[in-house]
Design an enzyme around this catalytic site. Structure first.
Site, mmCIF file in Angstrom:
data_model
loop_
_atom_site.group_PDB
_atom_site.id
_atom_site.type_symbol
_atom_site.label_atom_id
_atom_site.label_comp_id
_atom_site.label_asym_id
_atom_site.label_seq_id
_atom_site.Cartn_x
_atom_site.Cartn_y
_atom_site.Cartn_z
ATOM 1 N N GLU A 65 1.176 1.802 10.824
ATOM 2 C CA GLU A 65 1.416 2.583 11.878
ATOM 3 C C GLU A 65 1.444 4.130 11.365
ATOM 4 O OE1 GLU A 65 2.742 -1.279 13.135
ATOM 5 O OE2 GLU A 65 3.503 0.116 11.513
ATOM 6 N N SER A 125 13.648 4.856 -0.096
ATOM 7 C CA SER A 125 13.860 4.333 1.187
ATOM 8 C C SER A 125 15.247 3.912 1.218
ATOM 9 C CB SER A 125 13.198 3.099 1.369
ATOM 10 O OG SER A 125 11.480 3.290 1.238
ATOM 11 N N GLU A 130 -4.575 7.867 -8.251
ATOM 12 C CA GLU A 130 -4.100 6.596 -7.930
ATOM 13 C C GLU A 130 -4.421 6.320 -6.244
ATOM 14 O OE1 GLU A 130 -3.506 4.200 -9.924
ATOM 15 O OE2 GLU A 130 -3.450 5.535 -11.701
#
Length: 384
Positions: free
Chosen positions: A368, A134, A249
């Site tokens: 979202e 990120s 996972e």
């Protein structure tokens, strides 16, 4: 599609083996509160002892091939292991990002030199890894990342910034995505690199969260030189390397069991609390709703692992599981605050849990993004 709700004879035997291992080998300090300095040190020592015992069984990275220190487990076998560890309340992910993310990526895409250097150290717990994905302008839309890496002889020179980097202040290494071709379409021109966090030019600044903890960090890169040999996969093909994950996972069985255990803890607290809590019909109804939802979360996890066992790849199904479980964590945090009433305004278990739950629907893909996946890939709706 039929969902596997029961164990075969072999699976039942495997589940019993895990339970016996936990019963006989788990240090008692794992189940005791770590209050005070002595308690914290005792628990830290217990976690390490537990890790060593799990590693000796080959269960740190159970899905890895045996030649890399794993156990060659099937999807169902690992699912059962995760479920039983979660039920017992013992540490399950004792390998962190090293086992969950970078290890499987190196097994799939790494060179033999990279595997030899990093995989044994991951399994032994000798290094901590963090994820450099990120950026301030590229979170959910990760392919918009702008941190640049320019080839200079046998090195890449990195300049830019990463953010929300979990554990970067403690990490020894980072696996990161950088842009090596700024003129290419955004999903192309990205390269996957392994970066020693002691390299000159790296600055780590912890970020204080709403709950007052410093879990995340922002990381700055100024003319950081990384050897080309630390590239995983081809140059400008890092996006496709970076999508490699541990499919097991995706079931989120640990989270599903965890939310039920949170409810069990709240029920115990409520029974000890004022009669107004125990006899309040609204409280009882809220507990009933949350308990049903915890069972739904478990069934969604079973659906995902049943697909994986048939060789299918969960997509919108995994998004449904993730979204439902993370929103349920927030509803349970709300319930805890209701129980504490005005006492929830001071720093205690309820208020800390409430603030920590805020990030549940952001981490791992926002609400979202999950809804968009469900709408387009699950329902076939056009992109908005």
């Amino acid at each position: 599609m039929a969902i596997n709700l029961g164990d075969s004879e072999r699976e039942a035997a495997w589940r019993q083996e895990i339970r016996e291992f936990i019963k006989n080998e788990a240090p008692k300090e794992l189940f005791e509160p770590g209050d005070g300095e002595g308690g914290l040190f005792a628990r830290a020592g217990a976690v390490k002892a537990w890790r060593d015992k799990v590693a000796a069984k080959g269960w740190i990275a159970p899905a890895w091939p045996k030649k890399y220190g794993g156990a060659d487990m099937s999807v169902i076998e690992q699912f059962i292991l995760n479920e039983e560890f979660a039920e017992a309340g013992v540490p399950a992910n004792v390998g962190g990002f090293g086992v969950m993310m970078i290890g499987p990526t190196l097994i799939e895409h790494g060179t033999e030199e990279q595997k030899a250097e990093h995989l044994p150290r991951i399994l032994k717990g000798e290094v901590l890894w963090c994820q450099g994905y990120s950026e301030p302008g590229a979170g959910s839309d990760l392919a918009s990342l702008q941190t640049r890496a320019v080839r200079d002889g046998d090195d890449y020179v990195i300049n830019g910034q990463k953010i929300w980097t979990t554990g970067a202040q403690y990490a020894d290494w980072m696996y990161m995505l950088v842009r090596t071709d700024p003129d290419a379409p955004k999903h192309r021109g990205i390269t996957y690199l392994l970066v020693d966090m002691k390299t000159p030019g790296i600055t780590v600044r912890p970020l204080t969260t709403l709950a007052g903890t410093q879990t995340f960090n922002e990381v700055f890169f100024e003319d950081v030189r990384v050897p080309v040999k630390n590239r995983v996969g081809e140059e400008n093909r890092g996006w496709y390397v970076g999508t490699t994950t541990l499919d097991f996972e995706r079931s989120s069985i640990g989270s599903a069991v965890g939310v039920r255990k949170q409810l069990e803890s709240l029920i115990r607290q409520t029974k000890k609390g004022p009669a107004t809590f125990k006899n309040n019909p609204n409280t009882r109804h809220e507990f009933a709703d949350r308990w049903i939802e915890a069972e739904v979360a478990k069934m969604l996890s079973y659906r995902v692992v049943s697909m994986q066992a048939k060789g299918l790849i969960p997509n919108h199904e995994a998004s449904m599981t993730k979204l439902f479980t993370s929103e349920l964590q927030q509803r349970i945090a709300n319930l805890s605050m209701h129980l504490y009433g005005m006492h929830g305004n001071i720093r205690n278990r309820a208020s800390m849990g409430y603030m920590q739950a805020v990030s549940a629907t952001i981490a791992g893909g926002t609400t979202e993004i999950q809804k968009q996946i469900m709408a387009t890939r699950g329902l076939g709706l056009p992109r908005g």
